[in-house]
Design an enzyme around this catalytic site. Structure first.
Site, PDB file in Angstrom:
ATOM      1  N   ASP A 186      -7.533  -2.724  -6.824  1.00 17.97           N
ATOM      2  CA  ASP A 186      -7.965  -3.337  -5.569  1.00 17.97           C
ATOM      3  C   ASP A 186      -8.292  -4.804  -5.811  1.00 17.97           C
ATOM      4  O   ASP A 186      -8.671  -5.175  -6.929  1.00 17.97           O
ATOM      5  CB  ASP A 186      -9.195  -2.624  -5.001  1.00 17.97           C
ATOM      6  CG  ASP A 186      -9.356  -2.952  -3.518  1.00 17.97           C
ATOM      7  OD1 ASP A 186      -8.686  -2.308  -2.696  1.00 17.97           O
ATOM      8  OD2 ASP A 186     -10.111  -3.891  -3.193  1.00 17.97           O
ATOM      9  N   ARG A 232      -3.775   6.869   1.069  1.00 18.00           N
ATOM     10  CA  ARG A 232      -4.218   8.079   1.756  1.00 18.00           C
ATOM     11  C   ARG A 232      -3.196   8.763   2.647  1.00 18.00           C
ATOM     12  O   ARG A 232      -3.402   9.899   3.055  1.00 18.00           O
ATOM     13  CB  ARG A 232      -5.489   7.773   2.570  1.00 18.00           C
ATOM     14  CG  ARG A 232      -6.703   7.587   1.685  1.00 18.00           C
ATOM     15  CD  ARG A 232      -7.826   6.926   2.437  1.00 18.00           C
ATOM     16  NE  ARG A 232      -7.406   5.586   2.828  1.00 18.00           N
ATOM     17  CZ  ARG A 232      -8.149   4.744   3.529  1.00 18.00           C
ATOM     18  NH1 ARG A 232      -9.332   5.103   3.942  1.00 18.00           N
ATOM     19  NH2 ARG A 232      -7.698   3.545   3.830  1.00 18.00           N
ATOM     20  N   ARG A 278      -7.571  11.927  -5.318  1.00 15.29           N
ATOM     21  CA  ARG A 278      -8.716  11.078  -4.953  1.00 15.29           C
ATOM     22  C   ARG A 278     -10.010  11.882  -4.909  1.00 15.29           C
ATOM     23  O   ARG A 278     -11.098  11.339  -5.139  1.00 15.29           O
ATOM     24  CB  ARG A 278      -8.393  10.437  -3.593  1.00 15.29           C
ATOM     25  CG  ARG A 278      -9.398   9.491  -3.022  1.00 15.29           C
ATOM     26  CD  ARG A 278      -9.436   8.171  -3.760  1.00 15.29           C
ATOM     27  NE  ARG A 278     -10.489   7.354  -3.174  1.00 15.29           N
ATOM     28  CZ  ARG A 278     -11.783   7.499  -3.432  1.00 15.29           C
ATOM     29  NH1 ARG A 278     -12.194   8.421  -4.281  1.00 15.29           N
ATOM     30  NH2 ARG A 278     -12.683   6.712  -2.851  1.00 15.29           N
ATOM     31  N   TYR A 333     -15.081 -12.023   1.497  1.00 11.62           N
ATOM     32  CA  TYR A 333     -15.769 -10.740   1.241  1.00 11.62           C
ATOM     33  C   TYR A 333     -17.119 -10.978   0.575  1.00 11.62           C
ATOM     34  O   TYR A 333     -18.107 -10.311   0.872  1.00 11.62           O
ATOM     35  CB  TYR A 333     -14.913  -9.823   0.357  1.00 11.62           C
ATOM     36  CG  TYR A 333     -13.836  -9.085   1.113  1.00 11.62           C
ATOM     37  CD1 TYR A 333     -14.143  -7.976   1.896  1.00 11.62           C
ATOM     38  CD2 TYR A 333     -12.507  -9.490   1.055  1.00 11.62           C
ATOM     39  CE1 TYR A 333     -13.155  -7.292   2.602  1.00 11.62           C
ATOM     40  CE2 TYR A 333     -11.514  -8.818   1.758  1.00 11.62           C
ATOM     41  CZ  TYR A 333     -11.849  -7.722   2.530  1.00 11.62           C
ATOM     42  OH  TYR A 333     -10.879  -7.049   3.231  1.00 11.62           O
ATOM     43  N   ARG A 367       0.815  -1.217   0.000  1.00 12.79           N
ATOM     44  CA  ARG A 367       0.000   0.000   0.000  1.00 12.79           C
ATOM     45  C   ARG A 367       0.847   1.265   0.000  1.00 12.79           C
ATOM     46  O   ARG A 367       0.568   2.219   0.729  1.00 12.79           O
ATOM     47  CB  ARG A 367      -0.920   0.045   1.231  1.00 12.79           C
ATOM     48  CG  ARG A 367      -1.967  -1.046   1.272  1.00 12.79           C
ATOM     49  CD  ARG A 367      -3.218  -0.627   0.499  1.00 12.79           C
ATOM     50  NE  ARG A 367      -4.267  -1.605   0.697  1.00 12.79           N
ATOM     51  CZ  ARG A 367      -5.351  -1.392   1.431  1.00 12.79           C
ATOM     52  NH1 ARG A 367      -5.542  -0.249   2.030  1.00 12.79           N
ATOM     53  NH2 ARG A 367      -6.240  -2.337   1.544  1.00 12.79           N
TER      54      ARG A 367
END
Ligand code: CP3
Length: 345
Positions: A74, A28, A37, A150, A24
């Protein structure tokens, strides 16, 4: 033989210091990511816009010159491509419409995966032309079990009770879901490699909730299938697996799946990784992502401990899990500098 430092960790003479990148490394914690973003509220749309995805992949390269760039995308683009409803909700992470029945599994649309993911493959193609010559491009996918959790629980952060019970109660139907995900993952990774990914990584972020028996059937077997099929077509592309929180099962994973590298989390003892794992494969890891938030002497000492224990060969320096949003950028810079200047004694 490649002269890229990252690829040399997998074959050829050991590089003079280990390659590094950060799980990652785009995201952010970088102000330039947060700025870009803002252009798109929907996270999947952001991932499917090559102009944006290429740019955010490049951002950490400018800051830290890691030895590898990882495609910005992702793992949940695969269920999205299969026709599940996937949403990212600010502050809650991903939310999916849970699969409940055999009919829901039959409704998954494997035949649309390749077409649906074209923007991701275009991002890979453009990155292959844009990253510096010495940088290696990593493609990735979620592993079938992690994607399945998920799809069944509808979100992450659970212990996967519903999914594990379903797999025990009705292994045949559950097996069909895993089979569909194996095929979707192969398509996803094959197209990334064909478009310029030089290494691929399989994220099994939720492998640590499984019993030994289910780890065998839901992690090792499907991963072995994916690795075998990719190796048939792309024998020289290294495959890294990340069976997160799997403890000693990492060793079975390394022995039985055929991956070239295993990414370890901070819970794996370095001494064990050195003696038990590195015999079989390249090891990647494992700085605690919370140390990257805390910084200071503790971060520097642990970085050096990892390098001194594993850094001489068959090792890729990384975190044990992804960079978190509150990470100070200067701490990432400092760790990059320590790795860059380290040499085996
Ligand atoms: O820089 C990189 O590493 C490349 C991009 C990347 C992302 N997700 C971007 C992302 C990669 C490799 C992933 C993998 C991923 N995604 C995993 C496996 C690794 C792991 O962390 O265990 C998992 C489980 C996911 C699923 C996922 N996506 C979650 C749980 C979340 C929310 C978590 C959070 O931090 O909010 C996401 C969203 C996501 N994926 C973001 C980013 C940068 C944040 C979304 C935003 O910017 O709004």
């Amino acid at each position: 033989m490649s002269d890229k430092r990252f690829l040399r960790a997998f074959s050829g003479p050991a590089p003079e210091r280990p390659p590094f990148w950060f799980m990652r490394q785009a995201g952010r914690y970088l102000p330039e990511y947060r700025e870009l973003r803002k252009q798109t509220t929907d996270f999947l749309t952001f991932c499917y816009t090559p102009d944006l995805a290429v740019e955010v992949t490049l951002q950490p390269l400018r800051r830290f010159q890691p030895d590898a760039a990882i495609l910005f995308s992702d793992i949940l683009v695969v269920p999205d491509a299969l026709g599940c409803n996937v949403r990212f909700v600010e502050g809650q992470g991903p939310l999916l419409e849970p699969l409940k029945s055999e009919a829901d599994i039959s409704d998954l649309r494997l035949e649309q995966v390749e077409q649906h993911l074209q923007p991701v493959f275009e991002t890979v193609r453009r990155l292959a032309g844009e990253i510096p010559d010495e940088t290696t491009l990593i493609g990735f996918a979620g592993s079938p079990w992690t994607i399945a959790i998920y799809m069944i629980e509808g979100r992450g952060g659970t212990s996967g009770e519903t999914a594990r019970q379903w797999a025990y109660r009705d292994p045949q139907t559950f097996g069909r879901l895993i089979e569909t995900l194996v095929e979707a993952t192969i398509i996803h990774l094959r197209c990334q490699i064909e478009n310029g990914a030089e290494v691929v990584k399989l994220f099994d972020s939720w492998s640590g909730v499984l019993s030994e028996t289910q780890f065998q059937s839901l992690v090792i077997e499907p991963t072995r299938k994916i690795v075998r099929r990719l190796k048939d077509d792309f024998p020289h592309v290294p495959i890294i697996g990340f069976p997160r929180a799997a403890g000693v099962l990492c060793k079975h994973y390394a022995q039985e799946t055929g991956v070239d590298g295993v990414a370890i989390d901070p819970n794996i003892p370095l001494e064990w990784a050195r003696h038990e794992l590195r015999e079989m494969c390249v090891v990647q890891g494992n700085l605690d992502n919370q140390l990257l938030v805390a910084g200071g002497d503790a971060m520097e000492e642990e970085t050096l401990r990892i390098l001194n224990m594993l850094g001489s060969h068959r090792f890729v320096f990384n975190l044990g899990h992804g960079v978190v949003p509150q990470t100070p950028v200067e701490n990432v810079c400092r760790v990059a500098e320590l790795v860059r200047n380290w040499r085996p004694s």
